[in-house]
Design an enzyme around this catalytic site. Structure first.
Site, mmCIF file in Angstrom:
data_model
loop_
_atom_site.group_PDB
_atom_site.id
_atom_site.type_symbol
_atom_site.label_atom_id
_atom_site.label_comp_id
_atom_site.label_asym_id
_atom_site.label_seq_id
_atom_site.Cartn_x
_atom_site.Cartn_y
_atom_site.Cartn_z
ATOM 1 N N ALA A 1 -1.269 -14.158 -7.883
ATOM 2 C CA ALA A 1 0.147 -14.112 -7.530
ATOM 3 C C ALA A 1 0.333 -14.052 -6.094
ATOM 4 O O ALA A 1 1.537 -13.604 -5.825
ATOM 5 C CB ALA A 1 0.592 -13.174 -8.293
ATOM 6 N N ASP B 1 -1.549 -1.570 -9.469
ATOM 7 C CA ASP B 1 -1.107 -2.900 -9.007
ATOM 8 C C ASP B 1 0.658 -3.076 -9.262
ATOM 9 O O ASP B 1 0.777 -4.288 -9.743
ATOM 10 C CB ASP B 1 -2.051 -3.891 -9.770
ATOM 11 C CG ASP B 1 -1.726 -5.256 -8.826
ATOM 12 O OD1 ASP B 1 -1.143 -5.395 -7.819
ATOM 13 O OD2 ASP B 1 -2.251 -6.213 -9.154
#
Length: 370
Positions: free
Chosen positions: A133, A261
């Site tokens: 990402a 994360d």
């Protein structure tokens, strides 16, 4: 003002049923060895340590300014007592803004905030073929640039793709300066992973995700981690990694530790949020890019602990994997453990592993907004 609380205390030598007394640091831990299953008292555990935090409460580390403080506050309300603010791959000017704000947060912790220990630079020194990402601003590193960035904020962890030309030399240089270099966002082979470890790399960024996978004739970067790593981080939200793979990693890597994360969507309703220069979507507990790629998480470490216990880990082992192992990875002997002289970073949980209290360096946090 000093405090004393009672319960089942997880110490480095095992469970005690007794009292822990503390101010900013722990002054005494007193009690008798006892199996917590034999009583109904609360659990008192080391505060959680998260070495990979991008955001929370609608804020993203890359915004700079006061965003890091809002992020540290939302994670504190979920038991995280110290953390690394984590950058995204981005143009140099964006990274400078983020690191300058992280540096200020390191120097001054606000009330009710997790202690920001420094930065985790997740890129831009990654492989553009394994962005996950991350926005596509990947580039090769120079030692000179890294040393310049270190002047903006303490650089505790840096993620690199070791197969990029010049990066093995960078790994060696950073290791000599005490920076933990992690292998991640990489298309590197098993052999390139082993070479990076030989040059001083010490861990792997979100194990299994954004790295070359395990095949029995081409073990890949996952194979290098499972065969050789002492430490690696993993996201146990049960979306990023299958429970079976988590169990395999737990057997292979002695001090596997957990990270969130987490993104700006953490603690927020479904909708659109920023992750660096990406727009991401939170829906049904996950965070994804428009094409469906997982883009960080909404995980908090109290939920990570519950997930680990749900997978069959005993509470003492699960606690180490959201606290002690991360402290050891950074070489911190005064965090991640309930022992005399350590910082009074601790969490109190009920028998269902729900948070009842969080203390950061002796200060009790307000959990009303958790």
């Amino acid at each position: 003002m000093n405090e004393a609380i009672k319960g089942n205390i997880l110490t480095p030598s095992g469970w005690l049923n007794g009292t822990i007394s503390f101010g900013e640091r722990i002054e005494d831990v007193a009690g008798s060895s006892s199996d917590p299953m034999l009583n109904s008292d609360d659990y008192i555990l080391p505060g959680f340590i998260d070495l990979h935090v991008h955001g929370g409460a609608g804020k993203d580390v890359m915004e700079g300014g006061d965003a890091v403080h809002a992020i540290a506050a939302i994670h504190a309300r979920h038991g995280t007592t110290s953390m690394l603010a984590t950058t995204m791959t981005a143009p140099p000017e964006d990274i400078d803004v983020a690191l300058a704000a992280i540096g200020k947060a390191v120097r001054q912790r606000g009330k009710g905030e997790a202690r920001v220990l420094g930065a985790h630079l997740e890129g831009p020194y990654i492989n553009s073929g394994k962005l996950g990402a991350q926005p596509n601003f990947a580039r090769a590193a120079t030692i000179e640039e890294v040393h310049r960035l270190e002047k903006l904020a303490p650089m505790r962890v840096i993620t690199v793709a070791p197969e990029i030309s010049g990066h093995l030399e960078l790994v060696s240089d950073l290791a000599k300066h005490g920076v933990r270099v992690q292998i991640g966002h990489t298309l590197g082979s098993y052999e390139e992973g082993v070479a990076a470890l030989d040059h001083g790399a010490t861990g792997f960024t979100h194990l299994f995700n954004a790295m070359s996978g395990l095949h029995h004739r081409e073990p890949g970067m996952v194979g290098a981690a499972l065969a050789h790593a002492e430490f690696a981080e993993l996201i146990p939200d049960l979306l990023h990694v299958h429970p079976g793979a988590i169990k395999g990693a737990l057997r292979a890597i002695p001090r596997l530790y957990c990270v969130t994360d987490s993104t700006a969507a953490t603690g927020m309703p479904d909708g659109e949020y920023m992750l660096g220069r990406h727009v991401v979507h939170k829906c049904m507990g996950g965070v994804r890019l428009p094409d469906g790629t997982l883009a960080g998480s909404t995980l908090t470490l109290d939920q990570a602990l519950r997930n680990l216990v749900g997978l069959g880990l005993d509470l003492a082992d699960a606690s180490k994997r959201v606290s002690t192992h991360a402290a050891d990875y950074l070489g911190l002997q005064d965090r991640g453990r309930l022992a005399r002289g350590a910082y009074a970073d601790l969490v109190v949980m009920d028998r269902d592993l729900k948070l009842k209290a969080v203390y950061i360096e002796g200060e009790r946090c307000d959990l009303n907004d958790a």
